[in-house]
Design an enzyme around this catalytic site. Structure first.
Site, PDB file in Angstrom:
ATOM      1  N   GLY A 269     -11.688  -6.864  42.464  1.00 50.79           N
ATOM      2  CA  GLY A 269     -10.668  -6.184  41.670  1.00 50.79           C
ATOM      3  C   GLY A 269     -10.050  -5.115  42.560  1.00 50.79           C
ATOM      4  CD  GLU A 270      -6.785  -2.662  44.090  1.00 49.74           C
ATOM      5  OE1 GLU A 270      -6.277  -3.713  44.526  1.00 49.74           O
ATOM      6  OE2 GLU A 270      -7.139  -1.723  44.841  1.00 49.74           O
ATOM      7  CB  SER A 271     -12.707  -0.925  46.052  1.00 44.98           C
ATOM      8  OG  SER A 271     -11.636  -0.558  46.875  1.00 44.98           O
TER       9      SER A 271
ATOM     10  CG  HIS B 194     -12.086 -13.211  44.789  1.00 47.69           C
ATOM     11  ND1 HIS B 194     -12.166 -12.446  43.650  1.00 47.69           N
ATOM     12  CD2 HIS B 194     -11.407 -12.471  45.688  1.00 47.69           C
ATOM     13  CE1 HIS B 194     -11.545 -11.298  43.846  1.00 47.69           C
ATOM     14  NE2 HIS B 194     -11.081 -11.286  45.080  1.00 47.69           N
TER      15      HIS B 194
ATOM     16  CB  ILE C  42      -7.485 -12.159  46.744  1.00 45.87           C
ATOM     17  CG1 ILE C  42      -7.576 -13.623  46.324  1.00 45.87           C
ATOM     18  CG2 ILE C  42      -6.238 -11.493  46.136  1.00 45.87           C
ATOM     19  CD1 ILE C  42      -7.827 -13.840  44.839  1.00 45.87           C
ATOM     20  NE  ARG C  43      -3.963  -6.780  47.031  1.00 42.70           N
ATOM     21  CZ  ARG C  43      -4.371  -5.546  46.784  1.00 42.70           C
ATOM     22  NH1 ARG C  43      -4.314  -4.630  47.727  1.00 42.70           N
ATOM     23  NH2 ARG C  43      -4.808  -5.221  45.609  1.00 42.70           N
TER      24      ARG C  43
ATOM     25  CD  GLU D 210     -14.501 -14.154  41.523  1.00 38.99           C
ATOM     26  OE1 GLU D 210     -15.135 -14.343  42.581  1.00 38.99           O
ATOM     27  OE2 GLU D 210     -13.574 -13.330  41.430  1.00 38.99           O
TER      28      GLU D 210
ATOM     29  CB  CYS E 228     -13.524  -9.186  46.846  1.00 37.84           C
ATOM     30  SG  CYS E 228     -11.958  -8.910  47.684  1.00 37.84           S
TER      31      CYS E 228
ATOM     32  NE  ARG F 289      -9.218  -0.398  49.111  1.00 42.78           N
ATOM     33  CZ  ARG F 289      -8.304   0.195  48.359  1.00 42.78           C
ATOM     34  NH1 ARG F 289      -8.028   1.457  48.550  1.00 42.78           N
ATOM     35  NH2 ARG F 289      -7.675  -0.498  47.428  1.00 42.78           N
TER      36      ARG F 289
HETATM   37  N1  GLN Z   1      -8.011  -5.010  48.116  1.00 48.97           N
HETATM   38  C1  GLN Z   1      -8.915  -4.730  47.058  1.00 48.97           C
HETATM   39  C2  GLN Z   1      -9.536  -3.343  47.216  1.00 48.97           C
HETATM   40  O1  GLN Z   1      -9.405  -2.756  48.222  1.00 48.97           O
HETATM   41  C3  GLN Z   1     -10.002  -5.754  46.961  1.00 48.97           C
HETATM   42  C4  GLN Z   1      -9.361  -7.043  46.632  1.00 48.97           C
HETATM   43  C5  GLN Z   1     -10.214  -7.938  45.806  1.00 48.97           C
HETATM   44  O2  GLN Z   1     -11.232  -7.560  45.236  1.00 48.97           O
HETATM   45  N2  GLN Z   1      -9.718  -9.134  45.716  1.00 48.97           N
HETATM   46  O3  GLN Z   1     -10.170  -2.878  46.316  1.00 48.97           O
END
Ligand code: GLN
Length: 199
Positions: A52-54, A169, A133-134, A171, A84, A104
Site C-alpha cells: 500500500g503506502e508505507s 505483491h 508496483i512502485r 497476493e 512491498c 522506496r
Molecule cells: N511505493 C509504496 C511505498 O513507498 C509501496 C508500493 C506498494 O506497496 N506497492 O509505500
C-alpha cells in the site's frame, strides 16, 4: 509441512491490499482476520503487513498504538510477512524488525510497475511470477538476512528469523507458494512455542 488448519493469521488492515491476502490465507486453510487494534493481535500465530503506502501504514500503526502489539508479536517468535510497503514498514527506519534499509519506489523507476519471473529459494524450482508496483529495493542488509530472491542485483525476497518479506505483491497472482512458505513458518513457530510451554 501441511498448514495447520487452525492457524490464526492477522492481516494489518489500515490501508492497502489486505483483502487479497485474506483470501489467499483462507484458501490455504488459515483462520485469517483483519487486525486494526492492539487486542486483535493477542491470539495471532502470524501477521501479514500488506502493500500500500508505507507512510500511511506507518502513521496508522502509530495513531492506533499498534507498535507495542507488533513488537510483542515479533518478540514472541511469531512470524511476520511484510510485502512491498509492508517490507518498508519492517525496515530499520520504521519498526526495525528486519536488519535492512529499504529504498522506496526504487525498482523500475521508469516503469512504475512490471512483472518478472523470479527463482525463489525454498518454494521449489518453478519460477514465481512477481508483480512489482512502485516497489522498494533493499539498499543495505545485515549478515542475518537471508536473500531468497533477487531482481536486477537487488534482493526482492528475504527472510530474517521469523520475518519474511518481499518487495513485490505475492497476493496479486494465483501462485500462493510464498504465502504457503509463511504458513509453514507460522505452523512451525506455533508448534515450537507449544513444545516450549509443555502443551
Ligand atoms: N511505493 C509504496 C511505498 O513507498 C509501496 C508500493 C506498494 O506497496 N506497492 O509505500
Amino acid at each position: 509441512m501441511a498448514p495447520d488448519p487452525g492457524l490464526r493469521v492477522g492481516v494489518l488492515a489500515i490501508q492497502g491490499g489486505f483483502e487479497a491476502h485474506l483470501a489467499i490465507l483462507r484458501e490455504l486453510g488459515a483462520e485469517a482476520s483483519e487486525v486494526r487494534v492492539p487486542a486483535e493481535f493477542e491470539d495471532l500465530d502470524g501477521l501479514v503487513i500488506p502493500g500500500g503506502e508505507s507512510t500511511t501504514i506507518a502513521k496508522g500503526i502509530e495513531s492506533a498504538g499498534l507498535e507495542d502489539a507488533i513488537r510483542a508479536h515479533h518478540e514472541g517468535g511469531r512470524p511476520v510477512f511484510g510485502t512491498c510497503a509492508g517490507l518498508i514498514v519492517c525496515d530499520d527506519a520504521h519498526l526495525g524488525l528486519l536488519d535492512l534499509t529499504a529504498k522506496r519506489n526504487a525498482f523500475g523507476r521508469q516503469l512504475q510497475s512490471f512483472e518478472a519471473d523470479l527463482a525463489v529459494e525454498g518454494i521449489g524450482d518453478e519460477p514465481l511470477r512477481a508483480v512489482f508496483i512502485r516497489a522498494p529495493w533493499i539498499d543495505r542488509y545485515g549478515s542475518g538476512v537471508e536473500v531468497l530472491a533477487s531482481y536486477d542485483g537487488h534482493p526482492a525476497a528475504v527472510r530474517e528469523g521469523s520475518v519474511l518479506a518481499c518487495a513485490f505483491h505475492p497476493e496479486l497472482t494465483d501462485d500462493s507458494r510464498l504465502h504457503a512458505l509463511f504458513m509453514a513458518m507460522t505452523t512451525r513457530a506455533r508448534s515450537d512455542a507449544r513444545e516450549g510451554a509443555g502443551t
